[in-house]
Design a protein around this motif. Structure first.
Motif, PDB file in Angstrom:
ATOM      1  N   ALA A   1       0.831  -1.088   0.189  1.00  0.00           N
ATOM      2  CA  ALA A   1      -0.073  -0.136  -0.141  1.00  0.00           C
ATOM      3  C   ALA A   1       0.877   1.303   0.032  1.00  0.00           C
ATOM      4  O   ALA A   1       2.243   1.119   0.526  1.00  0.00           O
ATOM      5  CB  ALA A   1      -0.749  -0.118   1.166  1.00  0.00           C
ATOM      6  N   VAL A   2       0.268   2.237  -0.605  1.00  0.00           N
ATOM      7  CA  VAL A   2       1.108   3.595  -0.664  1.00  0.00           C
ATOM      8  C   VAL A   2       0.562   4.606   0.357  1.00  0.00           C
ATOM      9  O   VAL A   2      -0.590   4.729   0.321  1.00  0.00           O
ATOM     10  CB  VAL A   2       1.131   4.154  -1.944  1.00  0.00           C
TER      11      VAL A   2
ATOM     12  N   ASP B   1       3.709  -1.627   7.320  1.00  0.00           N
ATOM     13  CA  ASP B   1       4.147  -2.137   6.089  1.00  0.00           C
ATOM     14  C   ASP B   1       3.872  -1.579   4.890  1.00  0.00           C
ATOM     15  O   ASP B   1       4.001  -2.251   3.830  1.00  0.00           O
ATOM     16  CB  ASP B   1       3.154  -3.617   6.103  1.00  0.00           C
ATOM     17  N   ALA B   2       3.621  -0.316   4.678  1.00  0.00           N
ATOM     18  CA  ALA B   2       3.191   0.573   3.487  1.00  0.00           C
ATOM     19  C   ALA B   2       4.625   1.315   3.132  1.00  0.00           C
ATOM     20  O   ALA B   2       5.507   1.180   3.697  1.00  0.00           O
ATOM     21  CB  ALA B   2       2.080   1.632   3.874  1.00  0.00           C
ATOM     22  N   LEU B   3       4.493   1.676   1.637  1.00  0.00           N
ATOM     23  CA  LEU B   3       5.735   2.397   1.207  1.00  0.00           C
ATOM     24  C   LEU B   3       5.017   3.825   1.551  1.00  0.00           C
ATOM     25  O   LEU B   3       3.987   4.176   0.969  1.00  0.00           O
ATOM     26  CB  LEU B   3       5.916   2.178  -0.082  1.00  0.00           C
TER      27      LEU B   3
ATOM     28  N   GLY C   1      -4.666   9.089  -6.480  1.00  0.00           N
ATOM     29  CA  GLY C   1      -3.176   9.251  -6.914  1.00  0.00           C
ATOM     30  C   GLY C   1      -2.370  10.241  -5.928  1.00  0.00           C
ATOM     31  O   GLY C   1      -2.847  10.836  -5.076  1.00  0.00           O
ATOM     32  N   VAL C   2      -0.997  10.398  -6.544  1.00  0.00           N
ATOM     33  CA  VAL C   2      -0.292  11.498  -5.493  1.00  0.00           C
ATOM     34  C   VAL C   2      -0.072  12.654  -6.371  1.00  0.00           C
ATOM     35  O   VAL C   2       0.531  12.669  -7.716  1.00  0.00           O
ATOM     36  CB  VAL C   2       1.165  10.719  -5.402  1.00  0.00           C
TER      37      VAL C   2
ATOM     38  N   ARG D   1      -4.542   0.682  -4.260  1.00  0.00           N
ATOM     39  CA  ARG D   1      -3.142   0.923  -3.948  1.00  0.00           C
ATOM     40  C   ARG D   1      -3.101   2.086  -2.691  1.00  0.00           C
ATOM     41  O   ARG D   1      -2.529   2.178  -2.010  1.00  0.00           O
ATOM     42  CB  ARG D   1      -2.304   1.280  -5.038  1.00  0.00           C
ATOM     43  N   PHE D   2      -3.911   3.146  -2.886  1.00  0.00           N
ATOM     44  CA  PHE D   2      -4.125   4.358  -2.189  1.00  0.00           C
ATOM     45  C   PHE D   2      -5.367   4.011  -1.262  1.00  0.00           C
ATOM     46  O   PHE D   2      -6.255   4.618  -1.499  1.00  0.00           O
ATOM     47  CB  PHE D   2      -4.211   5.731  -2.992  1.00  0.00           C
ATOM     48  N   ARG D   3      -4.871   3.279  -0.272  1.00  0.00           N
ATOM     49  CA  ARG D   3      -6.008   2.927   0.728  1.00  0.00           C
ATOM     50  C   ARG D   3      -5.884   3.469   2.177  1.00  0.00           C
ATOM     51  O   ARG D   3      -6.691   3.250   2.994  1.00  0.00           O
ATOM     52  CB  ARG D   3      -6.370   1.601   0.732  1.00  0.00           C
TER      53      ARG D   3
END
Ligand SMILES: Cc1cc2nc3c(=O)[nH]c(=O)nc-3n(C[C@H](O)[C@H](O)[C@H](O)COP(=O)(O)OP(=O)(O)OC[C@H]3O[C@@H](n4cnc5c(N)ncnc54)[C@H](O)[C@@H]3O)c2cc1C
Length: 465
Positions: A72-73, A90-92, A201-202, A454-456
Protein backbone atom coordinates in the motif's frame (compact mmCIF):
# COMPACT_ATOMS: atom_id res chain seq x y z
CA UNK A 1 5.50 -8.97 15.15
CA UNK A 2 8.04 -8.81 12.35
CA UNK A 3 7.30 -5.86 10.13
CA UNK A 4 6.93 -6.45 6.41
CA UNK A 5 9.73 -3.92 5.98
CA UNK A 6 12.21 -6.35 7.52
CA UNK A 7 11.38 -8.73 4.72
CA UNK A 8 11.67 -6.21 1.93
CA UNK A 9 14.09 -7.59 -0.58
CA UNK A 10 17.58 -6.09 -0.38
CA UNK A 11 17.58 -5.90 -4.16
CA UNK A 12 14.37 -3.89 -4.17
CA UNK A 13 15.81 -1.45 -1.65
CA UNK A 14 19.02 -1.18 -3.67
CA UNK A 15 16.94 -0.62 -6.80
CA UNK A 16 15.03 2.18 -5.08
CA UNK A 17 18.23 3.78 -3.83
CA UNK A 18 19.79 3.72 -7.28
CA UNK A 19 16.81 5.49 -8.87
CA UNK A 20 15.68 7.95 -6.22
CA UNK A 21 17.31 11.37 -5.84
CA UNK A 22 15.71 11.97 -2.45
CA UNK A 23 16.09 9.64 0.53
CA UNK A 24 15.14 5.98 0.90
CA UNK A 25 14.75 5.19 4.58
CA UNK A 26 14.16 1.64 5.81
CA UNK A 27 14.09 0.04 9.27
CA UNK A 28 17.56 -0.08 10.73
CA UNK A 29 18.42 3.31 9.25
CA UNK A 30 19.28 5.92 11.93
CA UNK A 31 16.71 8.25 10.35
CA UNK A 32 13.89 5.69 10.45
CA UNK A 33 12.33 6.62 13.79
CA UNK A 34 12.33 10.32 12.94
CA UNK A 35 11.03 9.72 9.43
CA UNK A 36 8.09 7.54 10.49
CA UNK A 37 6.75 10.17 12.90
CA UNK A 38 3.73 12.22 11.89
CA UNK A 39 2.14 15.24 13.52
CA UNK A 40 -0.18 13.21 15.79
CA UNK A 41 2.11 11.62 18.39
CA UNK A 42 -0.50 8.91 19.05
CA UNK A 43 0.41 7.31 15.71
CA UNK A 44 3.18 4.72 15.98
CA UNK A 45 3.43 2.86 12.66
CA UNK A 46 6.31 0.97 11.07
CA UNK A 47 6.26 1.39 7.31
CA UNK A 48 8.30 -0.85 5.00
CA UNK A 49 10.10 2.17 3.62
CA UNK A 50 9.82 5.93 3.59
CA UNK A 51 10.76 7.67 0.37
CA UNK A 52 11.45 11.34 0.90
CA UNK A 53 10.91 12.33 -2.70
CA UNK A 54 12.96 15.07 -4.28
CA UNK A 55 10.91 15.32 -7.45
CA UNK A 56 8.14 13.81 -9.58
CA UNK A 57 10.50 11.16 -10.95
CA UNK A 58 11.05 9.90 -7.39
CA UNK A 59 7.30 9.68 -6.86
CA UNK A 60 6.91 7.63 -10.04
CA UNK A 61 9.66 5.20 -8.95
CA UNK A 62 8.12 4.86 -5.48
CA UNK A 63 4.58 4.19 -6.76
CA UNK A 64 5.81 1.68 -9.37
CA UNK A 65 7.88 -0.13 -6.73
CA UNK A 66 4.89 -0.30 -4.37
CA UNK A 67 2.86 -1.81 -7.21
CA UNK A 68 5.50 -4.38 -8.06
CA UNK A 69 5.90 -5.34 -4.40
CA UNK A 70 2.18 -5.32 -3.60
CA UNK A 71 2.58 -2.63 -0.93
CA UNK A 72 0.00 0.00 0.00
CA UNK A 73 1.11 3.58 -0.58
CA UNK A 74 0.74 6.05 2.30
CA UNK A 75 0.94 9.56 0.88
CA UNK A 76 2.35 12.27 3.13
CA UNK A 77 2.01 15.95 2.28
CA UNK A 78 2.15 18.04 5.45
CA UNK A 79 1.67 15.00 7.73
CA UNK A 80 -1.22 16.60 9.66
CA UNK A 81 -3.80 13.87 9.16
CA UNK A 82 -5.25 13.21 12.60
CA UNK A 83 -5.75 9.48 11.90
CA UNK A 84 -2.13 9.45 10.71
CA UNK A 85 -2.79 8.63 7.07
CA UNK A 86 0.70 9.85 6.16
CA UNK A 87 2.10 6.54 7.40
CA UNK A 88 1.03 2.93 7.93
CA UNK A 89 2.43 -0.41 9.02
CA UNK A 90 4.13 -2.24 6.16
CA UNK A 91 3.29 0.46 3.62
CA UNK A 92 5.54 2.42 1.36
CA UNK A 93 5.40 6.06 2.46
CA UNK A 94 5.62 8.61 -0.34
CA UNK A 95 6.72 11.66 1.64
CA UNK A 96 6.53 14.91 -0.35
CA UNK A 97 7.88 17.07 2.50
CA UNK A 98 11.00 18.01 0.51
CA UNK A 99 8.97 19.15 -2.51
CA UNK A 100 8.21 22.74 -1.58
CA UNK A 101 8.62 24.56 -4.87
CA UNK A 102 6.10 27.36 -5.41
CA UNK A 103 5.87 29.72 -8.37
CA UNK A 104 3.46 32.64 -8.36
CA UNK A 105 2.42 34.15 -11.68
CA UNK A 106 1.27 37.65 -10.73
CA UNK A 107 -0.11 38.34 -14.22
CA UNK A 108 -2.59 35.48 -14.25
CA UNK A 109 -2.91 35.60 -10.43
CA UNK A 110 -2.14 31.91 -10.08
CA UNK A 111 0.35 29.75 -8.22
CA UNK A 112 1.78 26.32 -8.91
CA UNK A 113 2.82 24.78 -5.60
CA UNK A 114 4.35 21.37 -4.98
CA UNK A 115 2.67 18.78 -2.79
CA UNK A 116 5.04 19.20 0.16
CA UNK A 117 4.16 22.86 0.77
CA UNK A 118 2.49 23.83 4.00
CA UNK A 119 0.12 26.78 4.16
CA UNK A 120 2.99 28.72 5.75
CA UNK A 121 5.14 28.04 2.68
CA UNK A 122 2.24 28.90 0.38
CA UNK A 123 1.27 32.16 2.11
CA UNK A 124 4.90 33.22 2.28
CA UNK A 125 5.09 32.93 -1.52
CA UNK A 126 1.80 34.64 -2.30
CA UNK A 127 1.94 37.46 0.29
CA UNK A 128 4.91 39.00 -1.53
CA UNK A 129 2.51 39.62 -4.45
CA UNK A 130 -0.43 40.76 -2.33
CA UNK A 131 -2.30 37.59 -3.23
CA UNK A 132 -3.88 34.69 -1.31
CA UNK A 133 -6.45 31.96 -1.47
CA UNK A 134 -8.33 29.91 1.12
CA UNK A 135 -6.00 27.80 3.24
CA UNK A 136 -6.03 26.21 6.68
CA UNK A 137 -5.98 28.28 9.85
CA UNK A 138 -2.73 26.68 11.09
CA UNK A 139 0.36 27.40 8.99
CA UNK A 140 1.99 24.00 9.48
CA UNK A 141 -0.84 22.05 7.80
CA UNK A 142 -0.09 20.68 4.32
CA UNK A 143 -1.76 22.21 1.28
CA UNK A 144 -2.14 18.72 -0.24
CA UNK A 145 -4.33 16.80 2.20
CA UNK A 146 -6.29 19.92 3.12
CA UNK A 147 -7.09 20.86 -0.49
CA UNK A 148 -7.98 17.32 -1.62
CA UNK A 149 -10.47 16.93 1.23
CA UNK A 150 -12.06 20.36 0.71
CA UNK A 151 -10.20 23.15 2.48
CA UNK A 152 -11.97 25.35 5.02
CA UNK A 153 -10.36 28.58 6.18
CA UNK A 154 -10.68 32.30 6.82
CA UNK A 155 -11.41 33.11 3.15
CA UNK A 156 -13.99 30.37 2.41
CA UNK A 157 -16.96 32.74 2.42
CA UNK A 158 -15.22 35.11 0.01
CA UNK A 159 -13.47 32.82 -2.47
CA UNK A 160 -14.72 29.29 -1.72
CA UNK A 161 -13.07 26.19 -0.36
CA UNK A 162 -9.37 25.69 -1.15
CA UNK A 163 -10.29 23.07 -3.74
CA UNK A 164 -12.72 25.49 -5.43
CA UNK A 165 -9.64 27.52 -6.33
CA UNK A 166 -7.83 24.58 -7.87
CA UNK A 167 -7.20 25.03 -11.60
CA UNK A 168 -5.22 21.88 -12.26
CA UNK A 169 -3.20 19.15 -10.56
CA UNK A 170 -0.24 17.00 -11.64
CA UNK A 171 -0.94 13.44 -10.55
CA UNK A 172 1.00 10.16 -10.41
CA UNK A 173 -1.60 7.41 -10.77
CA UNK A 174 -1.56 3.93 -9.23
CA UNK A 175 0.18 2.42 -12.27
CA UNK A 176 2.94 5.03 -12.07
CA UNK A 177 1.71 7.02 -15.06
CA UNK A 178 1.70 10.81 -14.85
CA UNK A 179 -1.26 12.96 -15.85
CA UNK A 180 -2.46 16.51 -15.55
CA UNK A 181 -6.05 16.92 -14.38
CA UNK A 182 -8.15 20.01 -14.98
CA UNK A 183 -11.55 20.98 -16.40
CA UNK A 184 -9.98 20.46 -19.87
CA UNK A 185 -7.97 17.27 -19.32
CA UNK A 186 -8.98 14.18 -17.35
CA UNK A 187 -11.92 16.16 -16.05
CA UNK A 188 -13.44 13.16 -14.24
CA UNK A 189 -10.23 12.74 -12.25
CA UNK A 190 -10.20 16.49 -11.58
CA UNK A 191 -13.76 16.20 -10.26
CA UNK A 192 -12.77 13.33 -7.94
CA UNK A 193 -9.65 15.05 -6.62
CA UNK A 194 -11.73 17.96 -5.36
CA UNK A 195 -13.18 16.38 -2.25
CA UNK A 196 -12.17 12.74 -2.75
CA UNK A 197 -9.04 13.03 -0.59
CA UNK A 198 -5.93 11.02 -1.43
CA UNK A 199 -7.84 8.13 -3.02
CA UNK A 200 -6.90 8.76 -6.64
CA UNK A 201 -3.17 9.29 -6.90
CA UNK A 202 -0.23 11.28 -5.63
CA UNK A 203 -0.69 14.94 -6.47
CA UNK A 204 2.79 16.28 -7.04
CA UNK A 205 1.74 19.87 -7.68
CA UNK A 206 -1.36 22.02 -7.50
CA UNK A 207 -2.25 25.09 -9.54
CA UNK A 208 -4.54 27.54 -7.74
CA UNK A 209 -6.38 30.74 -8.54
CA UNK A 210 -5.28 33.61 -6.27
CA UNK A 211 -7.12 36.70 -5.07
CA UNK A 212 -6.09 40.19 -4.02
CA UNK A 213 -5.76 39.71 -0.28
CA UNK A 214 -2.69 41.08 1.50
CA UNK A 215 -3.34 42.69 4.87
CA UNK A 216 -6.56 41.95 6.67
CA UNK A 217 -8.25 43.07 9.88
CA UNK A 218 -8.80 40.14 12.17
CA UNK A 219 -8.13 38.30 15.39
CA UNK A 220 -10.13 36.89 18.25
CA UNK A 221 -12.78 38.05 20.74
CA UNK A 222 -13.42 36.17 23.99
CA UNK A 223 -16.80 36.00 25.72
CA UNK A 224 -17.97 34.50 29.02
CA UNK A 225 -19.14 30.88 28.89
CA UNK A 226 -22.62 31.82 30.12
CA UNK A 227 -22.98 34.23 27.18
CA UNK A 228 -22.26 31.44 24.67
CA UNK A 229 -25.95 30.86 23.72
CA UNK A 230 -26.26 34.56 22.84
CA UNK A 231 -23.00 34.50 20.89
CA UNK A 232 -23.96 31.29 19.06
CA UNK A 233 -27.38 32.68 18.12
CA UNK A 234 -25.88 35.96 16.91
CA UNK A 235 -23.24 34.05 14.92
CA UNK A 236 -25.83 31.69 13.39
CA UNK A 237 -28.04 34.57 12.29
CA UNK A 238 -25.37 36.99 11.09
CA UNK A 239 -22.96 34.68 9.29
CA UNK A 240 -25.66 33.39 6.92
CA UNK A 241 -25.73 36.69 4.99
CA UNK A 242 -22.80 38.71 6.32
CA UNK A 243 -20.61 40.41 3.70
CA UNK A 244 -18.46 37.79 1.98
CA UNK A 245 -15.27 39.59 2.91
CA UNK A 246 -15.94 38.42 6.47
CA UNK A 247 -14.61 35.07 7.60
CA UNK A 248 -15.60 34.12 11.14
CA UNK A 249 -15.94 30.98 13.21
CA UNK A 250 -17.13 30.11 16.70
CA UNK A 251 -14.79 28.31 19.14
CA UNK A 252 -14.42 27.19 22.74
CA UNK A 253 -11.04 28.04 24.18
CA UNK A 254 -9.21 27.92 27.51
CA UNK A 255 -7.35 31.22 27.87
CA UNK A 256 -3.61 30.84 27.34
CA UNK A 257 -1.33 33.22 29.28
CA UNK A 258 -1.32 35.97 26.66
CA UNK A 259 -0.91 39.68 27.42
CA UNK A 260 -4.27 40.74 25.95
CA UNK A 261 -6.14 38.52 28.44
CA UNK A 262 -6.41 39.77 32.05
CA UNK A 263 -3.91 37.78 34.14
CA UNK A 264 -6.53 36.61 36.62
CA UNK A 265 -8.49 35.03 33.74
CA UNK A 266 -5.62 32.93 32.38
CA UNK A 267 -6.72 29.29 32.41
CA UNK A 268 -10.44 30.16 32.40
CA UNK A 269 -12.69 28.78 29.68
CA UNK A 270 -14.30 31.15 27.19
CA UNK A 271 -16.22 31.02 23.99
CA UNK A 272 -14.68 32.91 21.12
CA UNK A 273 -15.24 34.33 17.68
CA UNK A 274 -12.23 34.32 15.37
CA UNK A 275 -12.63 36.81 12.54
CA UNK A 276 -10.93 37.85 9.33
CA UNK A 277 -12.06 40.90 7.36
CA UNK A 278 -10.49 41.04 3.90
CA UNK A 279 -12.49 44.01 2.57
CA UNK A 280 -11.81 47.74 2.91
CA UNK A 281 -10.10 48.22 6.32
CA UNK A 282 -12.41 51.10 7.31
CA UNK A 283 -15.40 48.73 7.03
CA UNK A 284 -13.93 46.13 9.39
CA UNK A 285 -15.41 47.43 12.63
CA UNK A 286 -18.88 47.62 11.09
CA UNK A 287 -18.56 43.99 9.99
CA UNK A 288 -17.60 42.92 13.54
CA UNK A 289 -20.41 44.88 15.24
CA UNK A 290 -22.98 42.05 15.46
CA UNK A 291 -20.42 40.00 17.46
CA UNK A 292 -19.57 42.90 19.75
CA UNK A 293 -23.26 43.53 20.33
CA UNK A 294 -24.01 39.84 21.06
CA UNK A 295 -22.52 39.96 24.56
CA UNK A 296 -19.82 41.61 26.68
CA UNK A 297 -16.36 41.09 25.17
CA UNK A 298 -14.02 40.07 28.00
CA UNK A 299 -10.82 40.35 25.98
CA UNK A 300 -9.87 40.80 22.37
CA UNK A 301 -6.90 40.85 20.05
CA UNK A 302 -8.26 42.30 16.84
CA UNK A 303 -6.52 44.60 14.42
CA UNK A 304 -4.84 45.03 11.06
CA UNK A 305 -2.23 42.42 10.24
CA UNK A 306 -0.74 40.54 7.30
CA UNK A 307 -2.98 37.65 6.21
CA UNK A 308 -0.17 35.12 6.93
CA UNK A 309 0.01 36.46 10.51
CA UNK A 310 -3.62 35.46 11.14
CA UNK A 311 -2.92 32.15 9.42
CA UNK A 312 -0.22 31.37 11.96
CA UNK A 313 -1.72 33.09 15.02
CA UNK A 314 -2.80 29.84 16.67
CA UNK A 315 0.23 27.71 15.70
CA UNK A 316 1.64 27.95 19.24
CA UNK A 317 -1.42 26.17 20.65
CA UNK A 318 -0.89 23.11 18.44
CA UNK A 319 2.80 22.24 18.23
CA UNK A 320 3.78 18.92 16.63
CA UNK A 321 3.85 15.99 19.02
CA UNK A 322 0.46 16.36 20.74
CA UNK A 323 -1.96 13.46 21.04
CA UNK A 324 -4.94 14.01 18.69
CA UNK A 325 -8.46 12.60 18.54
CA UNK A 326 -11.05 14.48 16.50
CA UNK A 327 -14.68 14.09 15.42
CA UNK A 328 -16.66 16.03 12.84
CA UNK A 329 -20.23 16.74 11.82
CA UNK A 330 -21.92 18.88 9.20
CA UNK A 331 -24.83 20.97 10.47
CA UNK A 332 -27.80 22.53 8.67
CA UNK A 333 -28.72 24.90 11.48
CA UNK A 334 -27.59 25.78 14.99
CA UNK A 335 -30.91 24.84 16.57
CA UNK A 336 -31.78 25.26 20.25
CA UNK A 337 -31.04 21.54 20.70
CA UNK A 338 -27.60 21.91 19.14
CA UNK A 339 -26.84 24.95 21.31
CA UNK A 340 -27.91 22.99 24.40
CA UNK A 341 -25.46 20.21 23.47
CA UNK A 342 -22.68 22.74 22.95
CA UNK A 343 -23.45 24.27 26.35
CA UNK A 344 -23.22 20.87 28.02
CA UNK A 345 -19.79 19.90 26.64
CA UNK A 346 -18.10 23.07 25.35
CA UNK A 347 -17.39 24.52 28.79
CA UNK A 348 -15.75 21.21 29.74
CA UNK A 349 -12.98 21.57 27.13
CA UNK A 350 -10.24 19.74 29.04
CA UNK A 351 -6.96 21.39 28.04
CA UNK A 352 -5.71 24.60 26.44
CA UNK A 353 -4.78 22.85 23.17
CA UNK A 354 -8.23 21.32 22.61
CA UNK A 355 -11.02 23.23 20.95
CA UNK A 356 -14.28 23.04 19.04
CA UNK A 357 -14.71 25.08 15.91
CA UNK A 358 -17.94 25.77 14.05
CA UNK A 359 -17.00 26.92 10.55
CA UNK A 360 -19.51 28.45 8.13
CA UNK A 361 -20.02 26.69 4.79
CA UNK A 362 -21.73 29.42 2.81
CA UNK A 363 -21.00 32.45 0.65
CA UNK A 364 -18.71 31.49 -2.25
CA UNK A 365 -18.67 27.85 -1.08
CA UNK A 366 -22.37 27.74 -1.99
CA UNK A 367 -21.78 29.21 -5.46
CA UNK A 368 -20.53 25.79 -6.57
CA UNK A 369 -23.16 23.11 -7.12
CA UNK A 370 -23.34 20.12 -4.75
CA UNK A 371 -22.42 17.71 -7.55
CA UNK A 372 -19.94 19.95 -9.40
CA UNK A 373 -17.09 18.53 -7.32
CA UNK A 374 -16.74 15.46 -5.12
CA UNK A 375 -17.25 17.48 -1.90
CA UNK A 376 -20.48 15.91 -0.72
CA UNK A 377 -21.96 18.45 1.69
CA UNK A 378 -22.29 21.81 -0.05
CA UNK A 379 -25.76 22.23 1.37
CA UNK A 380 -24.53 22.16 4.97
CA UNK A 381 -24.40 25.51 6.73
CA UNK A 382 -21.63 24.63 9.15
CA UNK A 383 -18.77 22.16 9.55
CA UNK A 384 -18.15 21.43 13.21
CA UNK A 385 -14.96 19.84 14.52
CA UNK A 386 -14.35 18.64 18.05
CA UNK A 387 -10.57 18.72 18.11
CA UNK A 388 -9.12 16.89 21.11
CA UNK A 389 -5.39 17.74 21.39
CA UNK A 390 -3.34 17.20 24.54
CA UNK A 391 0.29 16.69 25.45
CA UNK A 392 0.35 13.67 27.75
CA UNK A 393 -0.66 10.11 26.70
CA UNK A 394 -1.72 9.55 30.34
CA UNK A 395 -4.63 11.87 29.59
CA UNK A 396 -5.76 9.89 26.51
CA UNK A 397 -8.76 8.20 28.05
CA UNK A 398 -10.27 11.36 29.57
CA UNK A 399 -9.74 13.43 26.44
CA UNK A 400 -11.04 10.83 24.00
CA UNK A 401 -14.09 10.34 26.24
CA UNK A 402 -14.80 14.09 26.14
CA UNK A 403 -14.61 14.14 22.31
CA UNK A 404 -16.85 11.07 22.00
CA UNK A 405 -19.44 12.34 24.48
CA UNK A 406 -19.57 15.76 22.84
CA UNK A 407 -19.91 14.13 19.41
CA UNK A 408 -22.72 11.83 20.63
CA UNK A 409 -24.58 14.84 21.99
CA UNK A 410 -24.27 16.71 18.67
CA UNK A 411 -25.29 13.77 16.45
CA UNK A 412 -29.08 14.17 16.81
CA UNK A 413 -28.72 17.79 15.68
CA UNK A 414 -26.39 17.10 12.74
CA UNK A 415 -26.20 15.64 9.26
CA UNK A 416 -25.12 12.01 8.92
CA UNK A 417 -21.73 12.88 7.52
CA UNK A 418 -18.74 14.91 8.65
CA UNK A 419 -15.89 16.68 6.83
CA UNK A 420 -13.39 13.97 5.82
CA UNK A 421 -10.41 16.08 6.84
CA UNK A 422 -11.69 16.33 10.41
CA UNK A 423 -12.75 12.67 10.72
CA UNK A 424 -11.10 10.10 13.00
CA UNK A 425 -9.58 6.72 12.17
CA UNK A 426 -12.60 4.96 13.70
CA UNK A 427 -14.83 6.71 11.16
CA UNK A 428 -14.41 4.05 8.43
CA UNK A 429 -18.08 3.12 8.96
CA UNK A 430 -19.07 6.72 8.12
CA UNK A 431 -17.17 6.92 4.82
CA UNK A 432 -20.30 6.76 2.69
CA UNK A 433 -22.03 9.43 4.78
CA UNK A 434 -18.91 11.60 4.82
CA UNK A 435 -18.70 11.62 1.01
CA UNK A 436 -22.45 12.11 0.88
CA UNK A 437 -24.34 12.27 -2.40
CA UNK A 438 -21.20 11.81 -4.52
CA UNK A 439 -20.12 8.49 -3.04
CA UNK A 440 -21.34 6.19 -5.84
CA UNK A 441 -19.66 8.23 -8.55
CA UNK A 442 -16.47 8.29 -6.49
CA UNK A 443 -16.50 4.50 -6.21
CA UNK A 444 -16.80 4.15 -9.99
CA UNK A 445 -13.92 6.55 -10.57
CA UNK A 446 -11.86 4.76 -7.94
CA UNK A 447 -12.37 1.53 -9.91
CA UNK A 448 -11.07 3.27 -13.01
CA UNK A 449 -8.08 5.05 -11.50
CA UNK A 450 -7.05 2.77 -8.64
CA UNK A 451 -8.71 -0.63 -9.13
CA UNK A 452 -6.38 -2.44 -6.72
CA UNK A 453 -6.86 0.23 -4.04
CA UNK A 454 -3.14 0.98 -3.85
CA UNK A 455 -4.06 4.30 -2.23
CA UNK A 456 -6.09 2.99 0.70
CA UNK A 457 -4.44 4.74 3.64
CA UNK A 458 -7.10 7.45 3.80
CA UNK A 459 -10.85 7.88 4.31
CA UNK A 460 -11.03 5.01 1.88
CA UNK A 461 -13.36 4.74 -1.09
CA UNK A 462 -13.46 1.09 -2.11
CA UNK A 463 -13.47 0.61 -5.91
CA UNK A 464 -16.90 -0.28 -7.31
CA UNK A 465 -17.00 -3.90 -8.40
C1 LIG B 1 -3.59 21.44 13.63
C2 LIG B 1 -4.49 21.19 12.48
C3 LIG B 1 -5.20 22.23 11.91
C4 LIG B 1 -6.06 22.01 10.84
N1 LIG B 1 -6.76 23.07 10.31
C5 LIG B 1 -7.56 22.87 9.24
C6 LIG B 1 -8.24 23.97 8.64
O1 LIG B 1 -8.13 25.11 9.04
N2 LIG B 1 -9.04 23.71 7.57
C7 LIG B 1 -9.20 22.45 7.06
O2 LIG B 1 -9.93 22.29 6.08
N3 LIG B 1 -8.57 21.39 7.62
C8 LIG B 1 -7.75 21.58 8.69
N4 LIG B 1 -7.11 20.52 9.26
C9 LIG B 1 -7.36 19.18 8.74
C10 LIG B 1 -6.48 18.93 7.54
O3 LIG B 1 -7.15 19.40 6.39
C11 LIG B 1 -6.18 17.42 7.35
O4 LIG B 1 -5.53 16.94 8.48
C12 LIG B 1 -5.34 17.20 6.09
O5 LIG B 1 -5.36 15.84 5.77
C13 LIG B 1 -3.92 17.64 6.31
O6 LIG B 1 -3.21 17.59 5.13
P1 LIG B 1 -1.66 17.18 5.18
O7 LIG B 1 -1.15 17.21 3.80
O8 LIG B 1 -0.97 18.00 6.22
O9 LIG B 1 -1.83 15.70 5.74
P2 LIG B 1 -1.08 14.31 5.48
O10 LIG B 1 -1.14 13.59 6.77
O11 LIG B 1 0.22 14.49 4.83
O12 LIG B 1 -2.04 13.63 4.46
C14 LIG B 1 -3.34 13.28 4.80
C15 LIG B 1 -3.96 12.46 3.69
O13 LIG B 1 -4.15 13.36 2.59
C16 LIG B 1 -3.79 12.72 1.40
N5 LIG B 1 -2.65 13.37 0.77
C17 LIG B 1 -1.69 14.12 1.36
N6 LIG B 1 -0.86 14.59 0.44
C18 LIG B 1 -1.28 14.12 -0.75
C19 LIG B 1 -0.84 14.28 -2.08
N7 LIG B 1 0.19 15.03 -2.39
N8 LIG B 1 -1.51 13.63 -3.06
C20 LIG B 1 -2.58 12.86 -2.78
N9 LIG B 1 -3.05 12.70 -1.53
C21 LIG B 1 -2.41 13.33 -0.53
C22 LIG B 1 -3.49 11.31 1.68
O14 LIG B 1 -4.65 10.50 1.61
C23 LIG B 1 -3.06 11.34 3.11
O15 LIG B 1 -3.24 10.09 3.60
C24 LIG B 1 -6.22 20.71 10.32
C25 LIG B 1 -5.51 19.65 10.89
C26 LIG B 1 -4.66 19.87 11.96
C27 LIG B 1 -3.94 18.73 12.59
Amino acid sequence: MISRSLQMDEKVIAGLKSQVRGEVITPGDDRYDGARKVYNAMIDKRPAAIIRCADVADVIVAVKTAGAEGLAVAIRGGGHSVPGFGTADDALVVDLGRMKGARVDPTSKTIRAEGGCTWGDFNHSTYAFGLATTGGIISTTGIAGLTLGGGIGHLTRGVGLSMDNLISADVVLADGSFVNASEMHNSDLFWALRGGGGNFGVVTSFQYRLHEVKDIVGGVMLFEVEDAPKVLRAYNKYIADAPRQLGAFFAWQIAPPLPFIPKERHGDTFCAIVMCWSGQPDQANKSFLPFREAAHVVAEFVGPMPYPALNSMFDGLVPPGLQHYWKAVFVRDLTDGAIEAHMKFGPKVPVVNSTIHIYPINGAAHDVGPEATAFGHRDAKFATVIAGMWPDPVQNEANIRWVKDYYAALLPHSERGGYINFAADDDANRVEANFGRNFDKLRKLKARYDPSNRFRINQNIKPAS
